[in-house]
Design an enzyme around this catalytic site. Sequence first.
Site, PDB file in Angstrom:
ATOM      1  N   GLY A 244       0.759  -1.246   0.000  1.00  0.00           N
ATOM      2  CA  GLY A 244       0.000   0.000   0.000  1.00  0.00           C
ATOM      3  C   GLY A 244       0.784   1.288   0.000  1.00  0.00           C
ATOM      4  O   GLY A 244       0.194   2.364  -0.163  1.00  0.00           O
ATOM      5  N   CYS A 350     -13.929   5.128 -28.026  1.00  0.00           N
ATOM      6  CA  CYS A 350     -15.175   5.879 -28.192  1.00  0.00           C
ATOM      7  C   CYS A 350     -15.881   6.111 -26.862  1.00  0.00           C
ATOM      8  O   CYS A 350     -16.962   5.565 -26.615  1.00  0.00           O
ATOM      9  CB  CYS A 350     -16.071   5.135 -29.154  1.00  0.00           C
TER      10      CYS A 350
HETATM   11  N1  LLP Z   1      -1.777  -6.847  -0.741  1.00  0.00           N
HETATM   12  C1  LLP Z   1      -3.093  -6.922  -1.013  1.00  0.00           C
HETATM   13  C2  LLP Z   1      -3.920  -7.888  -0.288  1.00  0.00           C
HETATM   14  C3  LLP Z   1      -3.667  -6.059  -1.959  1.00  0.00           C
HETATM   15  O1  LLP Z   1      -4.968  -6.124  -2.207  1.00  0.00           O
HETATM   16  C4  LLP Z   1      -2.840  -5.125  -2.647  1.00  0.00           C
HETATM   17  C5  LLP Z   1      -3.405  -4.212  -3.655  1.00  0.00           C
HETATM   18  C6  LLP Z   1      -1.465  -5.110  -2.346  1.00  0.00           C
HETATM   19  C7  LLP Z   1      -0.970  -5.981  -1.385  1.00  0.00           C
HETATM   20  C8  LLP Z   1      -0.506  -4.186  -3.021  1.00  0.00           C
HETATM   21  O2  LLP Z   1      -0.804  -2.839  -2.791  1.00  0.00           O
HETATM   22  P1  LLP Z   1       0.200  -1.698  -3.336  1.00  0.00           P
HETATM   23  O3  LLP Z   1       1.503  -1.851  -2.596  1.00  0.00           O
HETATM   24  O4  LLP Z   1       0.366  -1.931  -4.790  1.00  0.00           O
HETATM   25  O5  LLP Z   1      -0.509  -0.442  -3.050  1.00  0.00           O
HETATM   26  N2  LLP Z   1      -5.526  -0.584  -9.299  1.00  0.00           N
HETATM   27  C9  LLP Z   1      -5.322   0.368  -8.234  1.00  0.00           C
HETATM   28  C10 LLP Z   1      -4.637  -0.247  -7.042  1.00  0.00           C
HETATM   29  C11 LLP Z   1      -5.372  -1.459  -6.497  1.00  0.00           C
HETATM   30  C12 LLP Z   1      -4.664  -2.111  -5.328  1.00  0.00           C
HETATM   31  C13 LLP Z   1      -5.288  -3.413  -4.989  1.00  0.00           C
HETATM   32  N3  LLP Z   1      -4.637  -4.147  -3.947  1.00  0.00           N
HETATM   33  C14 LLP Z   1      -4.563   1.567  -8.786  1.00  0.00           C
HETATM   34  O6  LLP Z   1      -4.235   1.579  -9.967  1.00  0.00           O
HETATM   35  O7  LLP Z   1      -4.317   2.534  -8.066  1.00  0.00           O
END
Ligand code: LLP
Length: 424
Positions: A244, A350
Amino acid sequence: MTLPGSPHIAYRGNDLFIDGCSARDLTARFGTPLYVYSRQAMLTALAPYRQALASRPHLVCYAMKANSNLAVLQTFAQAGCGFDIVSGGELERVLAAGGDPAKVVFSGVGKTRAEMRRALEAGVRCFNIESLPELDVLSDVATQLGKRAPVSLRVNPDVDAKTHPYISTGLKGNKFGIAHEEAVAAYQHAASLPGLDVVGIDCHIGSQITETSPYLDALDRVLDLVEAIEARGIKLHHLDLGGGLGITYTDETPPSADTLIGQMLAKIDARGHGQREILLEPGRSLVGNAGVLLTEVLYLKPSPQKNFCVVDAAMNDLMRPALYEAVMRIVPCQSSGGTAQTWDIVGPVCESGDWLGRDRELAVAPGDTLAVLSAGAYGMSMASNYNTRGRPAEVMVDGDRATLIRARETTAELLAAELKLLQT
Ligand code: LLP
C-alpha cells in the site's frame, strides 16, 4: 533534468531516457503505445525494504497484480522476493518465472476450490483467508488432499487509509478481511479445523497511502489481536503487514519504505513482538515509478472550448485516469522548444472518459512522442482489449540494453479464441 519519481527516468539534453535508452530509439524499434520499465529502478525501489528488514527474519512478497510480466517477476524472484498472489493464474505466472512457491502468500476474497488445490499442491507459504466460509472450504480441500493448509487471517483493522475510496480496503464497509471484533472467534474456529495450520496474521488497509499514521494505527490494532489470540493458546508465527505504500505521481510526498518500516518495527519491538517474522506485500512502490507508457501524438484538435491532443494510447492501455481520475504526469520525449498550450490528452476509444491527462501545458505536434510517467504499476496489468485494441508491447531496459518482454498483441490473437455460429 531529473523528473519527480525516479532518477532512472530523466532528460539528457532534449531527449527523455529510461536508464541508458532514449525513448526516441525505443519507439523507433518497438513502436507505440509501448510500456518501458527500468530493471534497475525496480531493484533500487526494493533496496530500502531489504535494508530496513535486514536485522530480522522477513519476506518481501511482491504484490504481482501491480505488474505481472514474467520478466518483472523473474527480476524480483532473482532478488530473493516472494510473491503476493490473488488467483490461480498469478500462481502459474510465479512458477513460469522461476519463483519459489514456498515464498508465495495467496490473498483474495474469492479463492475457488480448484485454486486452493493447485496452491496446496504447489506448496505455497500461506493462504491469507478473508472469511469464515473460506476457512471451512480450505480445510475441506486440504483434508481431501491429505494435507494441512498454512493459514493467516486477514483482519480488517477499521482504519482509514486516507486514499481513493476504490483502493481503500481497511474500513468496516469494505468487502475485505474479517472484522476486528470477530477475529478472535475466527482464529479459534481456524485452530479447530482438521485441515488447517494457523501460522500468522495479516492486514492490508489500502493502496497509494502517503502517510505513516494509518499503518501505525492498523499495526496497534493487529498487535492487540495477536495478544488476544495468543492468550487463547493459538501461536502466530508471522505478521504480514500488507502493501500500500504510495509513490510520487505529481507532488505526493509518501514516506520512504525504510522510514515507514523503521517506525513499524519500533512499535513492534516496543510492544514485545520483535521475535516475529515480518512479511510485506508491496506492489506499486516497487514498480510504479520504474515504468513509463510511450505514446505517439496522432492529431491535434484545438477548439474555442478545449484543445484535444489525440494520442495512440487509450483507456484500454492505461485505465487509471478513466477509472480513478488518477493524475499521472505526461511529458514530451523530446522537448521541442515550441509554444506550450493547454491540452487534454485523449485516446482513440469511443468514450468521453477516455483521457490520459487533462489541462496539460505542453508544446506538441503530430508525430511527437509523449511519456506518461509512473506507469509501471497497474498499467499493463489492468489493460484490456476494449474497442478490439491489442495491448501494448512491453520492454525492459537494463542499463543501455532494451529487451522486448512482451510482444504487441495482434488482432489475429484477439480473434483466435472466438467461434462463429455454425450455419444450418
Ligand atoms: N496486498 C493486497 C492484499 C492487496 O490487495 C494489494 C493491492 C497489495 C498488497 C498491493 O498494494 P500496493 O503496494 O500496490 O498499493 N488498481 C489500483 C490499485 C489497487 C490495489 C489493490 N490491492 C490503482 O491503480 O491505483
